[in-house]
Design a protein around this motif. Structure first.
Motif, PDB file in Angstrom:
ATOM      1  N   ASP A   1       9.752  10.254 -11.062  1.00 14.98           N
ATOM      2  CA  ASP A   1      10.639  10.466 -12.993  1.00 14.98           C
ATOM      3  C   ASP A   1      12.120   7.957 -12.617  1.00 14.98           C
ATOM      4  N   VAL A   2      11.290   8.342 -11.540  1.00 16.00           N
ATOM      5  CA  VAL A   2      11.480   6.716 -12.749  1.00 16.00           C
ATOM      6  C   VAL A   2      10.557   5.598 -12.899  1.00 16.00           C
ATOM      7  N   PHE A   3       9.071   5.878 -12.435  1.00 10.59           N
ATOM      8  CA  PHE A   3       8.466   4.289 -12.192  1.00 10.59           C
ATOM      9  C   PHE A   3       7.592   5.181 -13.269  1.00 10.59           C
ATOM     10  N   MET A   4       6.927   4.141 -14.075  1.00  9.36           N
ATOM     11  CA  MET A   4       5.987   4.554 -15.125  1.00  9.36           C
ATOM     12  C   MET A   4       4.640   4.156 -14.808  1.00  9.36           C
ATOM     13  N   PHE A   5       3.326   5.129 -14.769  1.00  7.48           N
ATOM     14  CA  PHE A   5       2.247   4.054 -14.962  1.00  7.48           C
ATOM     15  C   PHE A   5       1.020   4.213 -16.315  1.00  7.48           C
ATOM     16  N   GLU A   6       0.235   3.295 -16.393  1.00  7.02           N
ATOM     17  CA  GLU A   6      -0.556   3.479 -17.277  1.00  7.02           C
ATOM     18  C   GLU A   6      -1.766   4.428 -17.313  1.00  7.02           C
ATOM     19  N   ASP A   7      -2.247   5.766 -18.240  1.00  2.00           N
ATOM     20  CA  ASP A   7      -3.406   6.623 -17.850  1.00  2.00           C
ATOM     21  C   ASP A   7      -4.659   6.510 -17.152  1.00  2.00           C
ATOM     22  N   GLY A   8      -4.172   7.179 -16.229  1.00  2.00           N
ATOM     23  CA  GLY A   8      -5.444   7.256 -14.781  1.00  2.00           C
ATOM     24  C   GLY A   8      -5.160   6.477 -13.870  1.00  2.00           C
ATOM     25  N   GLN A   9      -3.790   5.459 -14.044  1.00  2.00           N
ATOM     26  CA  GLN A   9      -3.724   4.742 -13.136  1.00  2.00           C
ATOM     27  C   GLN A   9      -2.355   5.533 -12.493  1.00  2.00           C
ATOM     28  N   GLY A  10      -2.617   5.702 -11.031  1.00  2.00           N
ATOM     29  CA  GLY A  10      -1.392   6.289  -9.614  1.00  2.00           C
ATOM     30  C   GLY A  10      -1.023   4.982  -9.212  1.00  2.00           C
ATOM     31  N   SER A  11      -0.256   5.527  -8.216  1.00  2.84           N
ATOM     32  CA  SER A  11       0.796   4.467  -7.374  1.00  2.84           C
ATOM     33  C   SER A  11       0.889   4.683  -6.264  1.00  2.84           C
ATOM     34  N   THR A  12       0.301   3.795  -5.607  1.00  2.00           N
ATOM     35  CA  THR A  12      -0.506   3.049  -4.507  1.00  2.00           C
ATOM     36  C   THR A  12       0.768   3.380  -3.732  1.00  2.00           C
ATOM     37  N   LEU A  13       2.126   3.414  -3.407  1.00  2.02           N
ATOM     38  CA  LEU A  13       3.048   4.210  -2.988  1.00  2.02           C
ATOM     39  C   LEU A  13       2.654   5.758  -2.955  1.00  2.02           C
TER      40      LEU A  13
ATOM     41  N   ALA B   1      -0.619   6.667  -0.591  1.00  3.22           N
ATOM     42  CA  ALA B   1      -0.268   6.603   0.739  1.00  3.22           C
ATOM     43  C   ALA B   1       0.481   7.830   0.941  1.00  3.22           C
ATOM     44  N   LEU B   2       1.607   8.498   0.705  1.00  2.00           N
ATOM     45  CA  LEU B   2       1.832   9.396   1.156  1.00  2.00           C
ATOM     46  C   LEU B   2       0.942  10.906   1.314  1.00  2.00           C
ATOM     47  N   HIS B   3       0.174  10.910  -0.810  1.00  2.00           N
ATOM     48  CA  HIS B   3      -0.624  12.216  -0.416  1.00  2.00           C
ATOM     49  C   HIS B   3      -1.237  11.744   0.188  1.00  2.00           C
ATOM     50  N   HIS B   4      -2.389  11.153   0.176  1.00  2.00           N
ATOM     51  CA  HIS B   4      -4.310  11.098   0.596  1.00  2.00           C
ATOM     52  C   HIS B   4      -4.143  10.321   1.626  1.00  2.00           C
ATOM     53  N   LYS B   5      -2.676   9.705   2.136  1.00  2.00           N
ATOM     54  CA  LYS B   5      -3.041   9.466   3.759  1.00  2.00           C
ATOM     55  C   LYS B   5      -3.631   8.097   3.926  1.00  2.00           C
ATOM     56  N   LYS B   6      -3.728   7.426   2.772  1.00  2.00           N
ATOM     57  CA  LYS B   6      -4.268   5.775   2.381  1.00  2.00           C
ATOM     58  C   LYS B   6      -3.778   4.723   2.608  1.00  2.00           C
ATOM     59  N   GLU B   7      -4.437   3.662   3.675  1.00  2.00           N
ATOM     60  CA  GLU B   7      -3.113   2.359   3.796  1.00  2.00           C
ATOM     61  C   GLU B   7      -4.344   1.521   2.829  1.00  2.00           C
ATOM     62  N   VAL B   8      -3.232   0.827   2.513  1.00  2.00           N
ATOM     63  CA  VAL B   8      -3.769  -0.333   0.890  1.00  2.00           C
ATOM     64  C   VAL B   8      -2.981  -1.971   1.739  1.00  2.00           C
ATOM     65  N   LYS B   9      -3.813  -2.545   0.895  1.00  2.00           N
ATOM     66  CA  LYS B   9      -3.745  -4.251   1.980  1.00  2.00           C
ATOM     67  C   LYS B   9      -4.144  -4.741   1.076  1.00  2.00           C
TER      68      LYS B   9
ATOM     69  N   THR C   1       0.619  -1.483   1.482  1.00  2.00           N
ATOM     70  CA  THR C   1       1.476   0.176   1.313  1.00  2.00           C
ATOM     71  C   THR C   1       0.530   1.058   2.987  1.00  2.00           C
ATOM     72  N   PHE C   2       1.672   1.863   3.334  1.00  2.00           N
ATOM     73  CA  PHE C   2       0.571   2.557   4.047  1.00  2.00           C
ATOM     74  C   PHE C   2       2.066   3.596   4.844  1.00  2.00           C
ATOM     75  N   PRO C   3       0.995   4.850   5.157  1.00  2.00           N
ATOM     76  CA  PRO C   3       1.195   6.363   5.749  1.00  2.00           C
ATOM     77  C   PRO C   3       2.801   5.983   6.774  1.00  2.00           C
ATOM     78  N   VAL C   4       3.421   6.790   6.768  1.00  2.00           N
ATOM     79  CA  VAL C   4       4.584   7.448   8.007  1.00  2.00           C
ATOM     80  C   VAL C   4       4.267   8.209   8.409  1.00  2.00           C
TER      81      VAL C   4
ATOM     82  N   ILE D   1       5.896   3.624   2.858  1.00  2.00           N
ATOM     83  CA  ILE D   1       6.864   2.727   2.981  1.00  2.00           C
ATOM     84  C   ILE D   1       5.678   1.758   2.031  1.00  2.00           C
ATOM     85  N   GLU D   2       5.844   0.634   1.070  1.00  2.00           N
ATOM     86  CA  GLU D   2       5.456   0.356   0.421  1.00  2.00           C
ATOM     87  C   GLU D   2       6.532  -1.710   0.484  1.00  2.00           C
ATOM     88  N   ILE D   3       5.586  -2.674   0.928  1.00  2.00           N
ATOM     89  CA  ILE D   3       5.769  -3.842   0.853  1.00  2.00           C
ATOM     90  C   ILE D   3       5.031  -4.673  -0.138  1.00  2.00           C
TER      91      ILE D   3
END
Length: 476
Positions: free
Chosen positions: A62-74, A77-85, A105-108, A118-120
């Protein structure tokens, strides 16, 4: 039942945690399993230009917007349990402001269950805009051999060797200290070659983080990472022309290996792509240290050095061509006369002696800054005097000529103010106090073998205060 002591300890722990989260110099954003923000530190507020109340306990989407077809790394990480560096991401805040960050970004987990993410983040918004601005824009190659000032044997020999390098398309490595004019020689090669009508693109390899330099050099394919679009890199932008890679020794070993492959194969592959693209680009690179030392210290790959240094040019530092200093002074005076609408005729004999005897660790760039600084202090005068020279240069040049630290000021205390001194005009108080402070700080540093903490302790200063004073004195 929890006793008061336990509650106090929990409150203290929470206070330490809050202080730590807000003092670190990276953005921290944490969400719970529903996607609502739980942690949002001060640095993240700064990066995203938002207040905590606009984000905390709000749903992330509800707060942040992304380009069409582009998702949030945060959210990934939550929904797909995927860590990125070290993944770049471009998105928009609730006011539509574009933000670009490099994220870890990594799931907890609580056991097997993901309870949040969490995203750093590191802010690279300004750098990303700079990259976009540079894409497809040629450097104004205004320099040619006629712009190289000097008649010394050392510089004439380099100019002659450089002119010979214009006849081929071989790679050139230009070696020289900072401020010696390496890019001037690179542009002269390009403008003197049969590639002069093609692009000349320059990139300082130390100015862009490793996480961005690869996509900048080789380009990107849409979908390679969050926010990636089809975009040519600098190699493709320089097609048919010249690509100048400044400070090549600042590239990571991995990128040096990829650069070596591109030069050997005469082809590049965009980040995320599977297709090799042929390139016709002449590579000119620069390095500001001895290449052999860079190789020994693993800052430059030996195989890349051999590939880049088909032609090697060594630009002499100004201290090795002091006979050119007077010519350079005249050139810079004319330059700033035109720029500032002034009519400076030259320098006094004392200034001429001071400038020609100085070692110039900053080379031609430092000389230009000294002349520009002096002219800024002049009003109606036509000759640059010692009093016009920047204070830090006067201080350093006198110190260097005496091969020691600044001399003790002639007046340190009232007890040294003799009857004879009273007959002489007093010095400017600000200059006197700066000189005295500089002398005293240098004595303390010398005594403690330049251990800043110990010197600060003896001077009754904090380390930060001493560092501030050292920096201030150096800039005066």
């Amino acid at each position: 039942m929890i006793n008061r002591q336990t509650i106090d300890k929990l409150l203290q722990t929470q206070k330490i945690y809050e202080t730590l989260i807000n003092e670190i110099d990276v953005g921290v954003h944490a969400i719970d399993h529903t996607g609502r923000t739980m942690i949002y530190n001060d640095k993240m507020m700064e990066i995203e230009s938002m207040r905590k109340e606009e984000v905390i306990d709000k749903n992330f989407q509800d707060v942040f917007m992304f380009e069409d077809g582009q998702g949030s790394t945060l959210l990934n990480a939550l929904h797909h349990k995927k860590e990125v560096k070290n993944q770049k991401q471009t998105y928009y805040n609730n006011k539509g402001k574009e933000i670009t960050t490099i994220n870890n970004t990594f799931p907890v987990y609580d056991g097997e269950t993901a309870i949040g993410a969490i995203e750093i983040a590191k802010d690279v918004t300004v750098i990303e805009r700079l990259v976009r601005k540079n894409m497809g824009i040629n450097v104004n190659t205004r320099y040619s051999f006629d712009n190289i000032i000097g008649s010394s044997l050392a510089i004439k020999e380099v100019i002659e060797n450089t002119k010979r390098a214009t006849r081929t398309a071989s790679s050139v490595l230009i070696v020289g200290e900072t401020g010696t004019g390496k890019e001037l020689f690179a542009q002269s090669i390009h403008n003197g070659s049969d590639r002069s009508s093609a692009p000349f693109i320059s990139q300082n390899c130390a100015a862009i983080p490793d996480s961005l330099i690869e996509s900048l050099l080789f380009g990107t394919k849409k979908g390679a990472f969050t926010g990636a679009i089809d975009r040519p890199g600098l190699f493709e932008q320089a097609e048919g022309g010249t690509l100048l890679l400044d400070e090549i020794n600042s590239l990571s070993p991995m990128l040096q290996a990829k650069l070596l492959r591109a030069i050997q194969e005469k082809s590049i592959r965009r980040v995320g792509d599977t297709v090799d693209r042929k390139i016709n680009v002449r590579i000119i690179s620069t390095i500001n240290e001895d290449p052999i030392e860079a190789i020994s210290n693993q800052r430059l790959r030996k195989d890349l050095f051999y590939r880049l240094s088909v032609v090697s040019l060594f630009i002499p530092p100004l201290r090795e061509r002091k006979e050119d200093i007077i010519q350079l002074i005249d050139f810079f005076i004319k330059k700033y006369n035109h720029m500032f609408q002034m009519n400076i005729k030259g320098v006094s004999e004392e200034v001429s002696s001071l400038l020609t005897n100085y070692d110039w660790p900053g080379n031609i760039r430092e000389l230009e800054h000294v002349i520009e600084g002096a002219i800024n202090l002049m009003i109606d005068e036509e000759v640059i005097e010692v009093s016009h020279l920047p204070y830090n240069f006067r201080n350093k040049s006198v110190s260097k000529s005496n091969d020691t630290y600044p001399k003790e000021p002639s007046i340190i205390g009232v007890h040294q103010f003799t009857a004879n001194d009273k007959q002489q005009p007093l010095r400017n108080l600000k200059d006197f106090l700066l000189e005295a402070e500089n002398y005293y700080i240098n004595k303390a540093l010398e005594k403690h073998k330049f251990h800043v903490t110990n010197a600060a302790k003896e001077l009754g200063l904090s380390r930060q205060s001493l560092q501030y004073r050292m920096k201030r004195l150096d800039n005066n």
